[in-house]
Design a protein around this motif. Structure first.
Motif, PDB file in Angstrom:
ATOM      1  N   HIS A   3      -3.351   9.534   1.972  1.00 36.39           N
ATOM      2  CA  HIS A   3      -4.600   9.825   1.265  1.00 36.39           C
ATOM      3  C   HIS A   3      -4.451   9.708  -0.253  1.00 36.39           C
ATOM      4  N   SER A   4      -3.233   9.865  -0.768  1.00 33.95           N
ATOM      5  CA  SER A   4      -3.063   9.993  -2.217  1.00 33.95           C
ATOM      6  C   SER A   4      -2.443   8.770  -2.887  1.00 33.95           C
ATOM      7  N   ALA A   5      -1.699   7.963  -2.156  1.00 34.23           N
ATOM      8  CA  ALA A   5      -0.983   6.840  -2.759  1.00 34.23           C
ATOM      9  C   ALA A   5      -1.948   5.731  -3.176  1.00 34.23           C
ATOM     10  N   THR A   6      -1.471   4.909  -4.104  1.00 30.89           N
ATOM     11  CA  THR A   6      -2.223   3.729  -4.531  1.00 30.89           C
ATOM     12  C   THR A   6      -1.317   2.511  -4.384  1.00 30.89           C
ATOM     13  N   VAL A   7      -1.857   1.345  -4.672  1.00 36.19           N
ATOM     14  CA  VAL A   7      -1.069   0.124  -4.575  1.00 36.19           C
ATOM     15  C   VAL A   7       0.116   0.158  -5.537  1.00 36.19           C
ATOM     16  N   ARG A   8       0.029   0.962  -6.607  1.00 31.81           N
ATOM     17  CA  ARG A   8       1.102   1.044  -7.599  1.00 31.81           C
ATOM     18  C   ARG A   8       2.156   2.096  -7.255  1.00 31.81           C
ATOM     19  N   SER A   9       1.990   2.781  -6.143  1.00 30.17           N
ATOM     20  CA  SER A   9       2.922   3.861  -5.796  1.00 30.17           C
ATOM     21  C   SER A   9       4.184   3.307  -5.151  1.00 30.17           C
ATOM     22  N   LEU A  10       5.205   4.136  -5.129  1.00 34.74           N
ATOM     23  CA  LEU A  10       6.436   3.849  -4.398  1.00 34.74           C
ATOM     24  C   LEU A  10       6.551   4.900  -3.295  1.00 34.74           C
ATOM     25  N   ILE A  11       6.647   4.430  -2.043  1.00 36.75           N
ATOM     26  CA  ILE A  11       6.657   5.331  -0.893  1.00 36.75           C
ATOM     27  C   ILE A  11       7.995   5.229  -0.180  1.00 36.75           C
ATOM     28  N   ARG A  49      -3.287  -4.317   2.656  1.00 38.79           N
ATOM     29  CA  ARG A  49      -3.867  -4.207   1.315  1.00 38.79           C
ATOM     30  C   ARG A  49      -5.257  -3.570   1.341  1.00 38.79           C
ATOM     31  N   ARG A  50      -5.941  -3.654   2.484  1.00 43.22           N
ATOM     32  CA  ARG A  50      -7.264  -3.025   2.561  1.00 43.22           C
ATOM     33  C   ARG A  50      -7.157  -1.501   2.498  1.00 43.22           C
ATOM     34  N   HIS A  51      -5.989  -0.997   2.834  1.00 41.83           N
ATOM     35  CA  HIS A  51      -5.779   0.449   2.783  1.00 41.83           C
ATOM     36  C   HIS A  51      -4.908   0.831   1.586  1.00 41.83           C
ATOM     37  N   LEU A  52      -3.662   0.320   1.554  1.00 39.23           N
ATOM     38  CA  LEU A  52      -2.743   0.659   0.457  1.00 39.23           C
ATOM     39  C   LEU A  52      -2.057  -0.567  -0.137  1.00 39.23           C
ATOM     40  N   GLY A  53      -1.232  -1.222   0.664  1.00 35.51           N
ATOM     41  CA  GLY A  53      -0.464  -2.355   0.144  1.00 35.51           C
ATOM     42  C   GLY A  53       0.607  -1.925  -0.835  1.00 35.51           C
ATOM     43  N   ALA A  54       1.097  -0.677  -0.698  1.00 34.47           N
ATOM     44  CA  ALA A  54       2.055  -0.125  -1.659  1.00 34.47           C
ATOM     45  C   ALA A  54       3.485  -0.528  -1.316  1.00 34.47           C
ATOM     46  N   ARG A  55       4.334  -0.523  -2.334  1.00 33.96           N
ATOM     47  CA  ARG A  55       5.765  -0.798  -2.138  1.00 33.96           C
ATOM     48  C   ARG A  55       6.391   0.360  -1.367  1.00 33.96           C
ATOM     49  N   THR A  56       7.058   0.024  -0.259  1.00 32.23           N
ATOM     50  CA  THR A  56       7.507   1.065   0.663  1.00 32.23           C
ATOM     51  C   THR A  56       8.881   0.748   1.233  1.00 32.23           C
TER      52      THR A  56
END
Length: 882
Positions: free
Chosen positions: A702-710, A738-745
């Protein structure tokens, strides 16, 4: 006993106690602080001191205990540690001048968040008083204001959170700041304050709603800082934040009614976009400030945390600043690069770095010293500590002169050498001044003419007393005759019983003891008046002059705090440079790209703990395109969790402006770091391991963005295999999309089936921890290589853990049978007399159905896939179109 029946003293006590029902009242009576009634019973138990009673012969004796006034600090510290507050009630008039009962007032309420005494404070940790104000915006959205005051330094911060995540964001902020006391105003809607139940290690203090009223708070703040509007502080649009700030200020005034508030600095508004927001789970999982497991081994050892590895500051102020940096990494490239350039220059210029750190070692805690000066509680030794610190300023300025990085040039450009303050203290205070001004001998000779005269009179008077003693011995022939002094009788002549026959007629008897008698003579009386009069006047004058000096220094508190900030910054930058030089860290490249490209990355803490064996460095390639989600497989104990954490720590180090443990590093700015590493039951809230895991995972999604590191470690392991795999698979797809997050994980898992995602989704890559089997044993190589693991090596790990060989052997037999496709039951061992329950094997078709991504398929694709599955089950089945 009614107030009418009590003595005047006890009536006075009860009246004062009514104003402080929750505190233990230290009631000054002569040279003691006394406690009565329930306070006495509780204090005697907590302090392990004798409980007695007042008016023992009364039908209802009053419970009583007491502590000497000069030792009160230690006892107050014990009560604070036990979670109590203490109200200090002093005699506010001279008993000799009082008409009737001495007037008494509470001059200080000791609470965990309002401490300024060095005996109560950790030098390397801030001691925040926080206030939380809950409300709603004009659009009926939740809003929570947070204000934090560090009473000992005057640091004042205000922030505000809005929206559905406001309560969790406040908890995260509190986790990083670790306030000692939190003020709050309860609302009828308990749901809005359920977060209070999650507060740990802080005293919760309920206050009236009026304390948080925005209009009242604004007036308080305007009066305090002598402004007509709070907009100059950047408070535009803040509502709950202003209410919280007013509540903090109101509480400080209430707890310290006699203290000036001049050292409190103008509030600094902290925006959520100013720095990276680290949640409490990430702070804990990455072990930034505290270790998750066992603490340090052996006395004096440091806990295994990032702070312990990184902190090479040499001042208390610098250490506190570094802690703040660690929980609030920067997110703007220019600010990060400015810090990195300064650290790099100090790393390369070893001579300047060594000289700066050497000078800084003589700098005391100016930030807290100036606070104590303004509050009027600093003693002579603390003023001398300030002088010692000021003496280092010219050398620090000279070293900065040779440096050219913008951050250090800025510090040098507005440098204040404090020469006038140094000379003021040098002229006024004796170099060997005592701890307390009450001891005398504080003011330096030549500073004040009357002090010099009185000191000479007092000194000569003592010579006169010594000469009188010698004269009386000769006159009486009594060699044991002594002239002595005490506070009750003043000066007197003491003669033993054996020599009483030789006492002259002009000796006036004052007191009879068991083995001696005490006398006075007119000459001694005259000398006493001259000597004690000079000493009393001298002590009073010294105290007055010292108070005046403290006021003059207090007027310069802003200058001192400004320099304290510069020195803290220089100390942290030089400490980071020292760490970089000693630990072979490199300067990272910071940019706005989506890349996290590390060559030879190392875990900064683990590598220091395993100095007897070489740490195996690893590469990392993450980006927003081809390497968006890395699935990491491999056996337990092979190093997956260490690898995940090291990537996060390298990113965090880079964004606080530190060099990093890697051969090369390129970091595309990360706005937040999320971790789901490890799991444990939360017994306090009644949540199981799996529930904690799911709640933390939900927060990330719910909180992460595409720029986050997970970082996700073993998602789904808290439930059944199929459920766990399904959840892990779905979470990975959601984050990747990417429609949801697309974050680096980085996604570590023991579900080897998830390696199939690499073929199904662009941007997902498989990596594994490499292992080698040597003569039936497994060797963990700690190296991350491309590809997925095909085995978990769980039995080998069990063997390493020390399971009995019989258990290991049986496990191998069961595994061998399970790996046979046709196996449906496990053969029993001989000579066992029982059967093992059948262990069903997952059917390949069932597994294939589980892994179909229905939501990304068209209806026609779904029909074709169903037909394909039907053909596998029954090759003769009729096909579409046939």
């Amino acid at each position: 006993m009614s107030d009418h029946d009590a003595s005047p003293l006890m009536r006075q006590y009860r009246e004062i106690k009514r104003g402080y029902p929750q505190a233990i009242l230290f009631f000054r009576v002569g040279d003691f602080y006394e406690m009565f009634y329930q306070d006495a019973q509780e204090a005697s138990r907590l302090l392990s001191i004798a409980l007695t009673s007042r008016d023992k012969n009364s039908p209802e004796p009053v419970p009583l205990c007491g502590v000497p006034y000069h030792a009160a600090t230690g006892y107050i510290a014990k009560l604070l540690k036990a979670g109590r507050t203490v109200a200090l009630c002093e005699q506010v008039e001279d008993p000799k001048l009082a008409k009737g009962l001495v007037r008494r007032e509470v001059v200080r309420l000791y609470t965990p968040g309002t401490l300024v005494e060095t005996e109560f404070l950790s030098p390397v940790e801030s001691n925040f008083l926080a206030a939380v104000s809950v409300g709603t915006t004009a659009k009926h959205q939740p809003v929570i204001g947070l204000a934090m005051l560090e009473v000992s330094t005057g640091e004042f911060v205000v922030t505000e959170f809005q929206g559905d995540q406001a309560s969790s964001q406040v908890l995260d902020e509190l986790a990083g700041l670790e306030p000692r006391e939190i003020l709050f105003s309860p609302l009828p809607d308990r749901e809005n304050q359920s977060w209070l139940d999650q507060i740990r290690n802080a005293r919760l203090c309920e206050r009236s709603a009026a304390s948080f009223d925005q209009q009242r708070a604004a007036r308080l703040l305007q009066d305090q800082f002598h402004v007509h509007s709070l907009d100059a502080f950047g408070c535009q649009g803040l509502t709950a934040g202003i209410g919280a700030a007013g509540a903090v200020l109101d509480y400080f005034r209430e707890t310290q009614p006699t203290a000036p508030l001049d050292h409190i600095r103008r509030p600094r508004v902290r925006r959520t976009t100013d720095a990276m927001h680290l949640d409490s789970v990430t702070i804990r999982n990455l072990e930034l400030l505290k270790p998750m497991g066992a603490l340090e081994e052996g006395p004096g050892a440091k806990p295994a945390t990032l702070l312990s590895v990184l902190d090479r500051t040499v001042t208390a102020m610098g250490s506190r600043l570094l802690r703040q940096w660690l929980v609030r990494p920067l997110i703007h490239c220019d600010a990060i690069r400015a810090r990195l350039d300064a650290v790099g220059e100090l790393k390369d210029c070893m001579q300047a770095r060594v000289a700066l750190r050497s000078a800084l070692r003589d700098v005391q805690d100016i930030s807290r010293l100036s606070g104590r000066i303004v509050l009027g509680v600093a003693g002579p030794r603390e003023i001398l500590a300030l002088k010692q610190s000021l003496a280092t300023f010219p050398e620090i300025a000279a070293q900065l002169q040779s440096l050219s990085s913008p951050l250090l040039v800025e510090a040098r450009s507005s440098w204040d050498d404090g020469r006038d303050l140094y000379e003021l203290i040098e002229q006024a205070i004796q170099a060997d001044a005592p701890l307390s001004v009450r001891e005398g001998g504080v003011i330096r000779e030549g500073y004040h003419a009357e002090v010099d005269e009185l000191r000479k009179a007092a000194k000569e008077g003592k010579h006169w007393i010594a000469a009188l003693e010698a004269k009386e011995r000769e006159r009486t022939g009594i060699e044991s005759l002594k002239v002595r002094y005490n506070q009750v009788f003043g000066y007197y002549i003491e003669i033993t019983k054996a020599n009483l026959a030789r006492v002259p007629a002009d000796f006036i008897r004052k007191q009879t003891l068991v083995n001696a008698e005490r006398f006075m003579t007119p000459e001694l009386k005259g000398l006493e008046e001259r000597v004690t009069g000079a000493e009393v006047k001298l002590l009073a004058l010294e105290q007055d002059l010292f108070a005046q000096l403290r006021i003059r220094l207090a007027e310069q508190a802003n200058r001192l705090q400004e320099m304290a900030g510069k020195l803290s910054l220089i100390d942290v930058l030089a400490g980071l440079a020292e760490t970089a030089a000693l630990n072979q860290y490199t300067k990272p490249v910071i940019d706005e790209s989506g890349a996290i490209d590390l060559r030879g990355g190392r875990h900064p803490v683990v590598e220091r703990l395993s100095e007897d064996m070489a740490f195996v460095p690893n590469d990392t390639q993450l980006n927003l395109e081809s390497h968006r989600l890395l699935i990491l497989t491999g056996p337990n104990m092979a190093g997956k969790s260490t690898y995940l954490r090291q990537v996060a720590l390298i990113v965090l180090l880079a964004q606080i402006g530190s060099f990093v443990p890697a051969a090369e590093a390129r970091i595309g700015i990360v706005d937040r770091i999320f971790t789901r590493v490890g799991a444990s039951d939360n017994l306090a809230s009644g949540h199981s391991t799996f529930m904690v895991e799911m709640v933390e995972t939900a927060t990330i999604l719910h909180s992460a963005t595409v720029r986050s590191l997970i970082l996700l470690d073993e998602i789904g392991r808290g439930t059944s295999t199929y459920d766990g795999l399904s959840i892990a698979w779905a979470v990975a797809e959601y984050i990747h999309d990417r429609r949801h997050l697309g974050a680096r994980t980085l996604f570590a898992t023991h579900y080897h089936e998830m390696t199939q995602l690499e073929q199904q989704r662009e941007g997902i890559r498989n990596y594994r921890v490499d292992v080698r089997e040597v003569d039936g044993d497994v060797v963990f190589l700690r190296k991350i290589v491309a590809g997925g693991a095909d085995r978990s090596y769980g039995i080998h790990v069990a063997r390493l853990a020390g399971l009995p060989e019989s258990v290991i052997g049986r496990a191998r037999d069961v595994l061998a049978q399970l790996e046979q496709p046709e196996a449906t039951t496990i053969q029993q061992t001989k000579p066992a007399q029982h059967t093992t329950p059948p262990l069903p094997q997952p059917h390949a078709i069932v597994e294939e159905v589980r892994q179909i991504d229905l939501f990304s398929m068209t209806p026609l694709d779904a029909l074709n896939r169903l037909a394909e599955l039907q053909r596998k089950v029954s090759p003769t089945a009729k096909q579409p179109g046939s």
